[in-house]
Design a protein around this motif. Sequence first.
Motif, PDB file in Angstrom:
ATOM      1  N   ALA A 206       6.905  11.266   6.966  1.00  0.00           N
ATOM      2  CA  ALA A 206       6.150  10.871   7.694  1.00  0.00           C
ATOM      3  C   ALA A 206       5.077   9.726   7.724  1.00  0.00           C
ATOM      4  CB  ALA A 206       5.510  12.151   8.579  1.00  0.00           C
ATOM      5  N   ALA A 207       4.675   9.767   6.468  1.00  0.00           N
ATOM      6  CA  ALA A 207       3.863   8.448   6.119  1.00  0.00           C
ATOM      7  C   ALA A 207       4.394   7.485   6.147  1.00  0.00           C
ATOM      8  CB  ALA A 207       2.826   8.984   5.009  1.00  0.00           C
ATOM      9  N   ALA A 208       5.572   7.339   6.033  1.00  0.00           N
ATOM     10  CA  ALA A 208       6.421   5.898   5.900  1.00  0.00           C
ATOM     11  C   ALA A 208       6.858   5.632   7.084  1.00  0.00           C
ATOM     12  CB  ALA A 208       7.614   6.455   5.000  1.00  0.00           C
ATOM     13  N   LEU A 209       6.627   6.237   8.206  1.00  0.00           N
ATOM     14  CA  LEU A 209       7.042   5.834   9.761  1.00  0.00           C
ATOM     15  C   LEU A 209       6.253   4.767  10.025  1.00  0.00           C
ATOM     16  CD1 LEU A 209       8.036   9.260  11.321  1.00  0.00           C
ATOM     17  CD2 LEU A 209       9.508   7.480  10.399  1.00  0.00           C
ATOM     18  N   PRO A 210       4.888   4.594  10.103  1.00  0.00           N
ATOM     19  CA  PRO A 210       4.030   3.718  10.923  1.00  0.00           C
ATOM     20  C   PRO A 210       4.486   2.278  10.431  1.00  0.00           C
ATOM     21  CG  PRO A 210       2.605   5.622  10.029  1.00  0.00           C
ATOM     22  CD  PRO A 210       4.104   5.774   9.452  1.00  0.00           C
ATOM     23  N   ALA A 211       4.600   2.161   8.912  1.00  0.00           N
ATOM     24  CA  ALA A 211       4.655   0.576   8.595  1.00  0.00           C
ATOM     25  C   ALA A 211       6.115   0.052   9.205  1.00  0.00           C
ATOM     26  CB  ALA A 211       4.733   0.334   7.428  1.00  0.00           C
ATOM     27  N   ARG A 212       7.134   1.093   9.405  1.00  0.00           N
ATOM     28  CA  ARG A 212       8.512   0.428  10.001  1.00  0.00           C
ATOM     29  C   ARG A 212       8.373   0.110  11.321  1.00  0.00           C
ATOM     30  NH1 ARG A 212      11.337   5.693   6.964  1.00  0.00           N
ATOM     31  NH2 ARG A 212      11.222   4.788   4.863  1.00  0.00           N
ATOM     32  N   LEU A 213       7.249   0.651  12.034  1.00  0.00           N
ATOM     33  CA  LEU A 213       7.432   0.454  13.606  1.00  0.00           C
ATOM     34  C   LEU A 213       6.999  -0.986  13.816  1.00  0.00           C
ATOM     35  CD1 LEU A 213       5.904   3.951  14.718  1.00  0.00           C
ATOM     36  CD2 LEU A 213       8.291   3.186  14.584  1.00  0.00           C
ATOM     37  N   PHE A 214       6.623  -1.751  12.871  1.00  0.00           N
ATOM     38  CA  PHE A 214       6.437  -3.075  13.188  1.00  0.00           C
ATOM     39  C   PHE A 214       7.656  -4.059  13.613  1.00  0.00           C
ATOM     40  CE2 PHE A 214       2.129  -1.979  11.006  1.00  0.00           C
ATOM     41  CZ  PHE A 214       1.511  -2.620  12.030  1.00  0.00           C
ATOM     42  N   GLY A 215       8.603  -3.488  13.167  1.00  0.00           N
ATOM     43  CA  GLY A 215       9.989  -4.145  13.061  1.00  0.00           C
ATOM     44  C   GLY A 215      10.004  -5.301  11.937  1.00  0.00           C
ATOM     45  N   PRO A 216      10.785  -6.236  11.940  1.00  0.00           N
ATOM     46  CA  PRO A 216      10.697  -7.222  11.173  1.00  0.00           C
ATOM     47  C   PRO A 216       9.387  -8.093  10.770  1.00  0.00           C
ATOM     48  CG  PRO A 216      12.680  -7.475  12.602  1.00  0.00           C
ATOM     49  CD  PRO A 216      11.716  -6.491  13.211  1.00  0.00           C
ATOM     50  N   VAL A 217       8.986  -8.043   9.666  1.00  0.00           N
ATOM     51  CA  VAL A 217       7.651  -8.581   9.248  1.00  0.00           C
ATOM     52  C   VAL A 217       7.491  -9.688   8.289  1.00  0.00           C
ATOM     53  CG1 VAL A 217       6.278  -6.501   9.885  1.00  0.00           C
ATOM     54  CG2 VAL A 217       6.999  -6.660   7.456  1.00  0.00           C
ATOM     55  N   ALA A 218       8.761 -10.263   7.941  1.00  0.00           N
ATOM     56  CA  ALA A 218       8.959 -11.344   6.980  1.00  0.00           C
ATOM     57  C   ALA A 218       8.205 -12.367   7.325  1.00  0.00           C
ATOM     58  CB  ALA A 218      10.367 -11.428   6.672  1.00  0.00           C
ATOM     59  N   GLY A 219       7.225 -12.703   6.551  1.00  0.00           N
ATOM     60  CA  GLY A 219       6.678 -13.992   6.818  1.00  0.00           C
ATOM     61  C   GLY A 219       5.325 -13.840   7.765  1.00  0.00           C
ATOM     62  N   LYS A 220       5.176 -12.647   8.413  1.00  0.00           N
ATOM     63  CA  LYS A 220       3.988 -12.346   9.323  1.00  0.00           C
ATOM     64  C   LYS A 220       2.639 -12.102   8.401  1.00  0.00           C
ATOM     65  CE  LYS A 220       6.661 -10.809  13.356  1.00  0.00           C
ATOM     66  NZ  LYS A 220       6.931 -10.163  14.162  1.00  0.00           N
ATOM     67  N   ARG A 221       1.426 -12.295   8.982  1.00  0.00           N
ATOM     68  CA  ARG A 221       0.311 -12.108   8.395  1.00  0.00           C
ATOM     69  C   ARG A 221       0.100 -10.495   8.990  1.00  0.00           C
ATOM     70  NH1 ARG A 221      -3.616 -14.330  10.542  1.00  0.00           N
ATOM     71  NH2 ARG A 221      -5.311 -14.257   8.695  1.00  0.00           N
ATOM     72  N   VAL A 222      -0.224  -9.814   8.062  1.00  0.00           N
ATOM     73  CA  VAL A 222      -0.362  -8.404   8.562  1.00  0.00           C
ATOM     74  C   VAL A 222      -1.678  -7.868   7.764  1.00  0.00           C
ATOM     75  CG1 VAL A 222       0.260  -6.066   8.401  1.00  0.00           C
ATOM     76  CG2 VAL A 222       2.105  -8.050   8.628  1.00  0.00           C
ATOM     77  N   LEU A 223      -2.405  -7.451   8.410  1.00  0.00           N
ATOM     78  CA  LEU A 223      -3.881  -6.505   7.989  1.00  0.00           C
ATOM     79  C   LEU A 223      -3.652  -4.944   7.685  1.00  0.00           C
ATOM     80  CD1 LEU A 223      -6.789  -6.447   7.293  1.00  0.00           C
ATOM     81  CD2 LEU A 223      -7.375  -6.489   9.607  1.00  0.00           C
ATOM     82  N   ASP A 224      -3.792  -4.543   6.571  1.00  0.00           N
ATOM     83  CA  ASP A 224      -3.819  -2.998   6.428  1.00  0.00           C
ATOM     84  C   ASP A 224      -5.143  -2.565   6.487  1.00  0.00           C
ATOM     85  OD1 ASP A 224      -3.012  -0.276   5.859  1.00  0.00           O
ATOM     86  OD2 ASP A 224      -1.963  -0.973   4.264  1.00  0.00           O
ATOM     87  N   LEU A 225      -5.634  -1.863   7.203  1.00  0.00           N
ATOM     88  CA  LEU A 225      -7.099  -1.324   7.306  1.00  0.00           C
ATOM     89  C   LEU A 225      -6.943  -0.041   6.604  1.00  0.00           C
ATOM     90  CD1 LEU A 225      -8.296  -2.353  10.748  1.00  0.00           C
ATOM     91  CD2 LEU A 225      -9.156  -3.315   8.871  1.00  0.00           C
ATOM     92  N   CYS A 226      -8.033   0.267   5.838  1.00  0.00           N
ATOM     93  CA  CYS A 226      -8.263   1.572   5.369  1.00  0.00           C
ATOM     94  C   CYS A 226      -6.811   1.895   4.493  1.00  0.00           C
ATOM     95  CB  CYS A 226      -8.467   2.739   6.366  1.00  0.00           C
ATOM     96  SG  CYS A 226      -9.583   2.555   7.642  1.00  0.00           S
ATOM     97  N   ALA A 227      -6.489   0.806   3.831  1.00  0.00           N
ATOM     98  CA  ALA A 227      -5.293   0.554   2.829  1.00  0.00           C
ATOM     99  C   ALA A 227      -5.207   1.634   1.767  1.00  0.00           C
ATOM    100  CB  ALA A 227      -5.176  -0.765   2.451  1.00  0.00           C
TER     101      ALA A 227
END
Length: 431
Positions: free
Chosen positions: A226-247
């Motif tokens: 279940a913890a692995a689902l949130p990051a997958r919901l962004f779809g393709p992220v290659a090359g995108k700037r992503v901020l992981d708050l409370c990492a």
Amino acid sequence: MTDPGLAARKATLELLRAVLSQRRPIDEALDGHLDLRGMEPRDRAFTRLLLSTTLRRLGQLDALIDGALKSPLPRAAATVRDVLRLGLAQRLFLATPSHAAVDTSVELAGITGFAGMKGLVNAVLRRLSEDGPALLTAQDAARLNTPAWLWSRLTEAYGAETAAAIAAAHLHEAPLDLSVKADPEVWAPQLEARLLPSGTLRREAGGLVPELPGFAEGAWWVQDAAAALPARLFGPVAGKRVLDLCAAPGGKTAQLVAAGADVTALDRSTRRLARVAENLERLGLPATMKTADAETFTAAEPYDAVLLDAPCSATGTIRRHPDVPYLKGPDDVAKLIGAQSRLLRHAVELVRPGGILVWCTCSLLPEEGETQIDRLLATDDRMVRLPVTPTEVGGSDEVLTPAGDVRSLPCHWPDLGGLDGFHIARLQRRG
């Protein structure tokens, strides 16, 4: 103290007191217990197993002990109750032989200053060793082992039947779930694991994680399905700037980096962020580390995507952390709700127009999940919900709410071994 079995039980007694009296998390208490470091791996494993089992079954154990006592134990003899809890947990749930469980419990009472109650400990444990199995069958285990405050919240949120199913799932240790950088089909047989529909590898709990194939070379990391689902919901992220708050501890950061994102991992705790860096180094995955308060963090420019895994009661992780119900209470939840709301509103400011914000909490309580998102959407018209589809969560529609959020429960996927409890929502900032 020359008996290693007695030493392990004494350590467990001290750890149980640390959790129940000092409200210290199991992992923190274990890490801080100096005597454990000199024990054999087998004794350390036994200590953790006995501690976890006692906490999982605390309500049942107390009901049996109370029924066997002619009069309540005095307040000053709280340690004796803990000795009885540990001894009974060994006899009824770990199948420890009587001479090992009962005799060492009697010794434990003596060396902790209660020599005058050794006879009581012996009598109660021997009686319940005989009568306990039959008495267990008449108990409502799910209800007894769930603190009243949590049972009330679960029943209110999901109804009595689902609340009972959740509580029953908490009585069993969760399997070991692994996220791999690539080729899960290749790693599954090597790890003696099952490939779940969502892409996570699942194997039976137990064994030493660092000794499993692929650990040293950084092929995978431990992360509940279940913890692995949130990051997958962004779809393709290659090359995108992503901020992981409370990492921290970094599982979601690792997923995003492995998918090709340019990730900034932020946490206000230097110690926890160091753990993220350590994990990423083993995995060979680079990310930018920032120590900052997520409520006030500012960036030179907004991010393409923001992941907010907000601090919460962690009631969705009780299968893995049976100490949680005894560390948190209604007052703690009320404080967390306020912090979550502030974090969520600030996260909106950090995502660019057209960008994606994924929110999640590992809580079973709607006030730490659905209610937060509904309140945000009702008061901030810049954000819109992007409903999650079954194909994005392994084809399972049972974990989706009517609004399109993810709401996983420990009783979901029963044939596969269950899930941690999570609420996940995907939002987009209007462009």
